[in-house]
Design a protein around this motif. Sequence first.
Motif, PDB file in Angstrom:
ATOM      1  N   GLU A  48     -22.045 -11.758 -35.622  1.00 43.95           N
ATOM      2  CA  GLU A  48     -23.552 -11.322 -35.289  1.00 43.95           C
ATOM      3  C   GLU A  48     -23.650 -10.003 -34.551  1.00 43.95           C
ATOM      4  O   GLU A  48     -24.608  -9.251 -34.876  1.00 43.95           O
ATOM      5  CB  GLU A  48     -24.353 -12.260 -34.517  1.00 43.95           C
ATOM      6  N   GLU A  49     -22.716  -9.669 -33.528  1.00 48.89           N
ATOM      7  CA  GLU A  49     -22.603  -8.507 -33.046  1.00 48.89           C
ATOM      8  C   GLU A  49     -22.375  -7.333 -34.087  1.00 48.89           C
ATOM      9  O   GLU A  49     -23.220  -6.240 -33.994  1.00 48.89           O
ATOM     10  CB  GLU A  49     -21.729  -8.516 -31.815  1.00 48.89           C
ATOM     11  N   VAL A  50     -21.544  -7.648 -34.840  1.00 45.20           N
ATOM     12  CA  VAL A  50     -21.361  -6.515 -35.918  1.00 45.20           C
ATOM     13  C   VAL A  50     -22.506  -6.430 -36.555  1.00 45.20           C
ATOM     14  O   VAL A  50     -22.920  -5.241 -36.955  1.00 45.20           O
ATOM     15  CB  VAL A  50     -20.037  -7.079 -36.725  1.00 45.20           C
ATOM     16  N   ASP A  51     -22.998  -7.646 -36.939  1.00 54.36           N
ATOM     17  CA  ASP A  51     -24.352  -7.322 -38.198  1.00 54.36           C
ATOM     18  C   ASP A  51     -25.321  -6.726 -37.152  1.00 54.36           C
ATOM     19  O   ASP A  51     -26.044  -5.615 -37.832  1.00 54.36           O
ATOM     20  CB  ASP A  51     -24.875  -8.671 -38.259  1.00 54.36           C
ATOM     21  N   ASP A  52     -25.433  -6.658 -36.053  1.00 59.59           N
ATOM     22  CA  ASP A  52     -26.632  -5.856 -35.024  1.00 59.59           C
ATOM     23  C   ASP A  52     -26.430  -4.564 -35.216  1.00 59.59           C
ATOM     24  O   ASP A  52     -27.133  -3.572 -35.071  1.00 59.59           O
ATOM     25  CB  ASP A  52     -26.581  -6.381 -33.862  1.00 59.59           C
ATOM     26  N   GLU A  53     -24.833  -4.325 -35.303  1.00 58.00           N
ATOM     27  CA  GLU A  53     -24.692  -2.908 -35.224  1.00 58.00           C
ATOM     28  C   GLU A  53     -24.702  -2.333 -36.447  1.00 58.00           C
ATOM     29  O   GLU A  53     -24.951  -1.084 -36.794  1.00 58.00           O
ATOM     30  CB  GLU A  53     -23.362  -2.757 -34.992  1.00 58.00           C
ATOM     31  N   VAL A  54     -24.879  -2.797 -37.559  1.00 58.62           N
ATOM     32  CA  VAL A  54     -24.802  -2.221 -39.011  1.00 58.62           C
ATOM     33  C   VAL A  54     -26.251  -1.424 -39.225  1.00 58.62           C
ATOM     34  O   VAL A  54     -26.058  -0.432 -39.570  1.00 58.62           O
ATOM     35  CB  VAL A  54     -24.718  -3.408 -39.714  1.00 58.62           C
ATOM     36  N   PRO A  55     -27.472  -1.859 -38.755  1.00 52.59           N
ATOM     37  CA  PRO A  55     -28.589  -0.965 -39.004  1.00 52.59           C
ATOM     38  C   PRO A  55     -28.435   0.172 -38.443  1.00 52.59           C
ATOM     39  O   PRO A  55     -28.814   1.122 -38.891  1.00 52.59           O
ATOM     40  CB  PRO A  55     -29.643  -1.928 -38.440  1.00 52.59           C
ATOM     41  N   THR A  56     -27.854   0.339 -37.291  1.00 49.11           N
ATOM     42  CA  THR A  56     -27.981   1.648 -36.880  1.00 49.11           C
ATOM     43  C   THR A  56     -27.045   2.743 -37.352  1.00 49.11           C
ATOM     44  O   THR A  56     -27.414   3.864 -37.259  1.00 49.11           O
ATOM     45  CB  THR A  56     -27.378   1.872 -35.233  1.00 49.11           C
ATOM     46  N   SER A  57     -26.011   2.121 -38.129  1.00 50.71           N
ATOM     47  CA  SER A  57     -25.234   2.888 -38.799  1.00 50.71           C
ATOM     48  C   SER A  57     -25.783   3.426 -40.199  1.00 50.71           C
ATOM     49  O   SER A  57     -25.249   4.284 -40.838  1.00 50.71           O
ATOM     50  CB  SER A  57     -23.914   2.588 -38.912  1.00 50.71           C
ATOM     51  N   SER A  58     -26.722   2.750 -40.364  1.00 51.60           N
ATOM     52  CA  SER A  58     -27.127   2.866 -41.887  1.00 51.60           C
ATOM     53  C   SER A  58     -28.717   3.418 -42.099  1.00 51.60           C
ATOM     54  O   SER A  58     -29.480   3.001 -42.706  1.00 51.60           O
ATOM     55  CB  SER A  58     -27.192   1.570 -42.776  1.00 51.60           C
ATOM     56  N   GLU A  59     -28.963   4.174 -40.729  1.00 56.29           N
ATOM     57  CA  GLU A  59     -30.190   4.689 -40.722  1.00 56.29           C
ATOM     58  C   GLU A  59     -30.445   5.475 -41.884  1.00 56.29           C
ATOM     59  O   GLU A  59     -29.419   6.302 -42.342  1.00 56.29           O
ATOM     60  CB  GLU A  59     -30.357   5.240 -39.550  1.00 56.29           C
ATOM     61  N   PRO A  60     -31.388   5.729 -42.228  1.00 54.54           N
ATOM     62  CA  PRO A  60     -31.799   6.701 -43.482  1.00 54.54           C
ATOM     63  C   PRO A  60     -31.296   8.061 -43.234  1.00 54.54           C
ATOM     64  O   PRO A  60     -31.519   8.462 -42.218  1.00 54.54           O
ATOM     65  CB  PRO A  60     -33.528   6.414 -43.838  1.00 54.54           C
ATOM     66  N   GLU A  61     -30.751   8.636 -44.595  1.00 53.10           N
ATOM     67  CA  GLU A  61     -30.418   9.996 -44.041  1.00 53.10           C
ATOM     68  C   GLU A  61     -31.536  11.179 -44.013  1.00 53.10           C
ATOM     69  O   GLU A  61     -32.761  10.600 -44.466  1.00 53.10           O
ATOM     70  CB  GLU A  61     -29.723  10.496 -45.558  1.00 53.10           C
ATOM     71  N   PRO A  62     -31.535  12.078 -43.021  1.00 59.26           N
ATOM     72  CA  PRO A  62     -32.410  12.798 -42.785  1.00 59.26           C
ATOM     73  C   PRO A  62     -32.621  13.704 -44.038  1.00 59.26           C
ATOM     74  O   PRO A  62     -31.836  13.888 -44.849  1.00 59.26           O
ATOM     75  CB  PRO A  62     -31.800  13.993 -41.891  1.00 59.26           C
ATOM     76  N   GLU A  63     -33.913  13.778 -44.069  1.00 57.48           N
ATOM     77  CA  GLU A  63     -34.270  14.597 -45.763  1.00 57.48           C
ATOM     78  C   GLU A  63     -34.137  15.881 -45.580  1.00 57.48           C
ATOM     79  O   GLU A  63     -33.805  16.617 -44.530  1.00 57.48           O
ATOM     80  CB  GLU A  63     -36.026  14.319 -45.608  1.00 57.48           C
ATOM     81  N   VAL A  64     -34.087  16.467 -46.642  1.00 60.45           N
ATOM     82  CA  VAL A  64     -33.750  18.052 -46.709  1.00 60.45           C
ATOM     83  C   VAL A  64     -34.538  18.833 -45.921  1.00 60.45           C
ATOM     84  O   VAL A  64     -35.752  18.553 -45.969  1.00 60.45           O
ATOM     85  CB  VAL A  64     -33.779  18.251 -48.239  1.00 60.45           C
ATOM     86  N   GLY A  65     -34.119  19.785 -45.181  1.00 58.58           N
ATOM     87  CA  GLY A  65     -34.789  20.617 -44.307  1.00 58.58           C
ATOM     88  C   GLY A  65     -35.003  20.146 -42.918  1.00 58.58           C
ATOM     89  O   GLY A  65     -35.139  20.994 -41.865  1.00 58.58           O
ATOM     90  N   GLU A  66     -34.670  18.661 -42.821  1.00 61.69           N
ATOM     91  CA  GLU A  66     -34.729  18.291 -41.505  1.00 61.69           C
ATOM     92  C   GLU A  66     -33.523  18.433 -40.752  1.00 61.69           C
ATOM     93  O   GLU A  66     -32.287  18.429 -41.643  1.00 61.69           O
ATOM     94  CB  GLU A  66     -34.960  16.618 -41.539  1.00 61.69           C
ATOM     95  N   GLU A  67     -33.275  18.883 -39.698  1.00 58.52           N
ATOM     96  CA  GLU A  67     -32.164  19.328 -38.959  1.00 58.52           C
ATOM     97  C   GLU A  67     -31.252  17.975 -38.627  1.00 58.52           C
ATOM     98  O   GLU A  67     -31.922  17.052 -38.095  1.00 58.52           O
ATOM     99  CB  GLU A  67     -32.557  19.950 -37.552  1.00 58.52           C
ATOM    100  N   ASP A  68     -30.061  17.800 -39.319  1.00 52.18           N
ATOM    101  CA  ASP A  68     -29.439  16.746 -38.669  1.00 52.18           C
ATOM    102  C   ASP A  68     -28.284  17.166 -37.622  1.00 52.18           C
ATOM    103  O   ASP A  68     -28.188  18.379 -37.217  1.00 52.18           O
ATOM    104  CB  ASP A  68     -28.495  16.148 -40.019  1.00 52.18           C
ATOM    105  N   PRO A  69     -27.897  16.052 -37.043  1.00 57.69           N
ATOM    106  CA  PRO A  69     -27.130  15.977 -35.819  1.00 57.69           C
ATOM    107  C   PRO A  69     -25.778  16.919 -35.991  1.00 57.69           C
ATOM    108  O   PRO A  69     -25.661  17.766 -35.079  1.00 57.69           O
ATOM    109  CB  PRO A  69     -26.829  14.524 -35.652  1.00 57.69           C
ATOM    110  N   ILE A  70     -25.353  16.821 -37.164  1.00 53.78           N
ATOM    111  CA  ILE A  70     -24.191  17.914 -37.441  1.00 53.78           C
ATOM    112  C   ILE A  70     -24.521  19.211 -37.329  1.00 53.78           C
ATOM    113  O   ILE A  70     -23.880  20.212 -36.726  1.00 53.78           O
ATOM    114  CB  ILE A  70     -23.367  17.502 -38.548  1.00 53.78           C
TER     115      ILE A  70
END
Lengths: 138, 142
Positions: free
Chosen positions: B103-125
Motif C-alpha cells: 500500500e505504501e508503494v501504491d501511495d507513492e505511485v501517483p506522485t511519480s506519475s504526475e502529468p508531464e508539464p505542457e510545452v512551454g511550461e518550465e520543468d524542474p530540469i
Amino acid sequence: MRQLLYDRYLSFFVLLLLVGLQGCASTNPLAAAETSEQRAYAAYGTFVIFQEKAVDLVGEESIPSDVRLRIIAAEDRAKPVADNLLDAYVEFLVVKAEFNAGNTSQDRLVVAANSLDDWVTRLAPMVNELIRTLQGAE
Amino acid sequence: MDPLSLIILAVNGIRTVINNPALGGGSSVRFDEASELLGILGVLIGQGADGVDDLKKFTEVIESMAAQGRGPSSAEWDIMRGRSDDAHARLQAAKEELLGEEEEVDDEVPTSSEPEPEVGEEDPISASESDPTEEEEPPPAG
C-alpha cells in the motif's frame, strides 16, 4: 479420485525411493501411520512442519514480496482444512468413546473414521500445494 | 557419496525418465504430476534437508505410535495445534506487513506519475539548468 490415486501413488513412490536409498530411515509420516487416528496426526503434523518452513521463508528479505504472499495464500487455503481435520478428530474420539461404552453402533464409528480419513485426503493436496509454493520461493 | 546426494541423484534420474516418453515416461497425467512433485521433493531435499530432518523425526514418532498400537495423545495434539496456530499467526502478521508495504508503494505511485508539464511550461530540469549559480562563468584568466 484421480487426486486420491495420485497422492497414494506419490506417497508410495516417495516412500519407496527414500526407504530404498536410506535404509530404514523413512521420511513419510503418512506411510508410517496404520490407523485413522495416526493418519490424521501424521497429515496434520506434516502440514505443521511445512507451515513452519513457510514462516522461515516468508521471513527471508531476499524473497520477493509477491512470492512471500503466494506462500501465505497457500497456507491460508490449507489451514481451514487442517482445522476441519482437527474437528473431525474430536468428533471421532467422542464416537469412539460412545462405542467403547456400548452407547453407539459400529457403523457410526466407521462413519466417523471415514470422515477423518476424508479430511486427511483433502489436506494432502493442500500440503502439496504449499510445498510447490515453497519450492517456487527457493 | 552421502545418502542425501544419492537421493538427489535418484530423484533427478527418475524425473528424467518420467519426463522422457522415449524412456517410457511422460505417457500419463499421473506421471507428469508425479514428476512435478518429485522435482519439489528433490529441491526440498537438496536445500539442506531441514524439512527432511523434521519429517524424519516426525516419521519416527508415527512409527513408534504404530509399533505401540496407540493413537496420538491429547497432549501431542495440543502441542501440534499450538505450533500450527503460532505459525499461522506469524504468517498472518507477515501478510499484513507485506500488504502494508504494498500500500505504501501504491501511495507513492501517483506522485511519480504526475502529468508531464505542457510545452512551454518550465520543468524542474530546465529550471535547474537555468540556475544562475551554474550559469556563472568563471572570471577570465589573466
